[in-house]
Design a protein around this motif. Structure first.
Motif, PDB file in Angstrom:
ATOM      1  N   VAL A 278       0.847  -1.189   0.000  1.00 36.44           N
ATOM      2  CA  VAL A 278       0.000   0.000   0.000  1.00 36.44           C
ATOM      3  C   VAL A 278       0.886   1.244   0.000  1.00 36.44           C
ATOM      4  O   VAL A 278       1.987   1.238   0.528  1.00 36.44           O
ATOM      5  CB  VAL A 278      -0.972   0.014   1.198  1.00 36.44           C
ATOM      6  CG1 VAL A 278      -0.263   0.264   2.502  1.00 36.44           C
ATOM      7  CG2 VAL A 278      -2.089   1.018   1.012  1.00 36.44           C
TER       8      VAL A 278
ATOM      9  N   LEU B 184       0.509   5.293   0.956  1.00 34.72           N
ATOM     10  CA  LEU B 184      -0.304   6.318   1.595  1.00 34.72           C
ATOM     11  C   LEU B 184       0.174   7.688   1.126  1.00 34.72           C
ATOM     12  O   LEU B 184       1.381   7.912   1.011  1.00 34.72           O
ATOM     13  CB  LEU B 184      -0.180   6.237   3.119  1.00 34.72           C
ATOM     14  CG  LEU B 184      -0.561   4.911   3.765  1.00 34.72           C
ATOM     15  CD1 LEU B 184      -0.279   4.959   5.255  1.00 34.72           C
ATOM     16  CD2 LEU B 184      -2.015   4.575   3.506  1.00 34.72           C
TER      17      LEU B 184
ATOM     18  N   ASP C  57      -3.614  10.821   4.846  1.00 31.74           N
ATOM     19  CA  ASP C  57      -3.430   9.460   5.340  1.00 31.74           C
ATOM     20  C   ASP C  57      -1.971   9.207   5.715  1.00 31.74           C
ATOM     21  O   ASP C  57      -1.683   8.600   6.745  1.00 31.74           O
ATOM     22  CB  ASP C  57      -3.871   8.435   4.294  1.00 31.74           C
ATOM     23  CG  ASP C  57      -5.371   8.457   4.070  1.00 31.74           C
ATOM     24  OD1 ASP C  57      -6.108   8.856   5.004  1.00 31.74           O
ATOM     25  OD2 ASP C  57      -5.802   8.077   2.976  1.00 31.74           O
TER      26      ASP C  57
ATOM     27  N   ARG D 281      -3.004  -2.752   9.920  1.00 30.74           N
ATOM     28  CA  ARG D 281      -4.324  -2.128   9.758  1.00 30.74           C
ATOM     29  C   ARG D 281      -4.350  -1.175   8.580  1.00 30.74           C
ATOM     30  O   ARG D 281      -5.373  -1.039   7.905  1.00 30.74           O
ATOM     31  CB  ARG D 281      -4.706  -1.399  11.026  1.00 30.74           C
ATOM     32  CG  ARG D 281      -5.078  -2.331  12.133  1.00 30.74           C
ATOM     33  CD  ARG D 281      -5.526  -1.587  13.339  1.00 30.74           C
ATOM     34  NE  ARG D 281      -5.922  -2.521  14.379  1.00 30.74           N
ATOM     35  CZ  ARG D 281      -5.978  -2.224  15.641  1.00 30.74           C
ATOM     36  NH1 ARG D 281      -5.663  -1.004  16.051  1.00 30.74           N
ATOM     37  NH2 ARG D 281      -6.343  -3.121  16.521  1.00 30.74           N
ATOM     38  N   SER D 282      -3.253  -0.513   8.326  1.00 30.20           N
ATOM     39  CA  SER D 282      -3.191   0.449   7.224  1.00 30.20           C
ATOM     40  C   SER D 282      -3.283  -0.214   5.861  1.00 30.20           C
ATOM     41  O   SER D 282      -3.689   0.419   4.896  1.00 30.20           O
ATOM     42  CB  SER D 282      -1.898   1.257   7.302  1.00 30.20           C
ATOM     43  OG  SER D 282      -1.878   2.013   8.486  1.00 30.20           O
ATOM     44  N   THR D 283      -2.895  -1.486   5.765  1.00 27.35           N
ATOM     45  CA  THR D 283      -2.934  -2.163   4.478  1.00 27.35           C
ATOM     46  C   THR D 283      -4.340  -2.538   4.059  1.00 27.35           C
ATOM     47  O   THR D 283      -4.622  -2.636   2.878  1.00 27.35           O
ATOM     48  CB  THR D 283      -2.072  -3.433   4.478  1.00 27.35           C
ATOM     49  OG1 THR D 283      -2.626  -4.359   5.396  1.00 27.35           O
ATOM     50  CG2 THR D 283      -0.639  -3.126   4.807  1.00 27.35           C
ATOM     51  N   GLY D 284      -5.211  -2.794   5.026  1.00 22.42           N
ATOM     52  CA  GLY D 284      -6.582  -3.170   4.693  1.00 22.42           C
ATOM     53  C   GLY D 284      -6.783  -4.657   4.531  1.00 22.42           C
ATOM     54  O   GLY D 284      -7.878  -5.157   4.732  1.00 22.42           O
ATOM     55  N   ASN D 285      -5.763  -5.414   4.185  1.00 23.84           N
ATOM     56  CA  ASN D 285      -5.900  -6.847   3.981  1.00 23.84           C
ATOM     57  C   ASN D 285      -5.549  -7.655   5.213  1.00 23.84           C
ATOM     58  O   ASN D 285      -5.744  -8.858   5.232  1.00 23.84           O
ATOM     59  CB  ASN D 285      -5.005  -7.310   2.827  1.00 23.84           C
ATOM     60  CG  ASN D 285      -5.495  -6.800   1.505  1.00 23.84           C
ATOM     61  OD1 ASN D 285      -6.691  -6.648   1.297  1.00 23.84           O
ATOM     62  ND2 ASN D 285      -4.574  -6.500   0.616  1.00 23.84           N
TER      63      ASN D 285
ATOM     64  N   ARG E  95      -6.652  -6.855   8.464  1.00 24.42           N
ATOM     65  CA  ARG E  95      -7.437  -6.274   9.547  1.00 24.42           C
ATOM     66  C   ARG E  95      -8.242  -7.298  10.324  1.00 24.42           C
ATOM     67  O   ARG E  95      -8.684  -7.015  11.417  1.00 24.42           O
ATOM     68  CB  ARG E  95      -8.424  -5.262   8.987  1.00 24.42           C
ATOM     69  CG  ARG E  95      -7.783  -4.055   8.455  1.00 24.42           C
ATOM     70  CD  ARG E  95      -8.832  -3.093   8.047  1.00 24.42           C
ATOM     71  NE  ARG E  95      -8.198  -1.931   7.451  1.00 24.42           N
ATOM     72  CZ  ARG E  95      -8.823  -0.868   7.094  1.00 24.42           C
ATOM     73  NH1 ARG E  95     -10.106  -0.777   7.251  1.00 24.42           N
ATOM     74  NH2 ARG E  95      -8.177   0.139   6.562  1.00 24.42           N
ATOM     75  N   ARG E  96      -8.484  -8.421   9.785  1.00 21.33           N
ATOM     76  CA  ARG E  96      -9.498  -9.301  10.338  1.00 21.33           C
ATOM     77  C   ARG E  96      -9.049 -10.080  11.569  1.00 21.33           C
ATOM     78  O   ARG E  96      -9.862 -10.596  12.294  1.00 21.33           O
ATOM     79  CB  ARG E  96      -9.978 -10.238   9.252  1.00 21.33           C
ATOM     80  CG  ARG E  96     -10.694  -9.458   8.172  1.00 21.33           C
ATOM     81  CD  ARG E  96     -10.855 -10.240   6.899  1.00 21.33           C
ATOM     82  NE  ARG E  96     -11.291  -9.372   5.825  1.00 21.33           N
ATOM     83  CZ  ARG E  96     -10.489  -8.658   5.068  1.00 21.33           C
ATOM     84  NH1 ARG E  96      -9.206  -8.689   5.256  1.00 21.33           N
ATOM     85  NH2 ARG E  96     -10.955  -7.907   4.118  1.00 21.33           N
TER      86      ARG E  96
END
Length: 66
Positions: free
Chosen positions: A22, A24, A28, A50-54, A56-57
């Motif tokens: 990612v 930014l 951001d 968390r910043s990558t988005g992938n 987060r889970r």
């Protein structure tokens, strides 16, 4: 492990396993740099994940080490 690199033009590149996942820019990037400044290693890794988005889970598989 995550790594990040900030450039002089305000971009932040976040990498996983030496591959950029990612980029930014703008607000951001500035917000990310504020949050990561002074963070310990574990907190920094979590923030980058968390910043990558992938990542987060929370159900990502961890590689077993011998």
């Amino acid at each position: 492990m995550f790594e990040y690199r900030a450039t002089s033009n305000g971009k932040v590149f976040i990498s996983w396993d030496h591959r950029v996942v990612v980029t930014l820019v703008g607000n951001d990037a500035a917000r990310f740099l504020e949050r990561i400044d002074g963070a310990d290693e574990e907190s920094a890794q979590l923030l980058m994940a968390r910043s990558t988005g992938n990542f987060r889970r929370g159900n990502e598989k961890h590689q077993k080490r011998p």
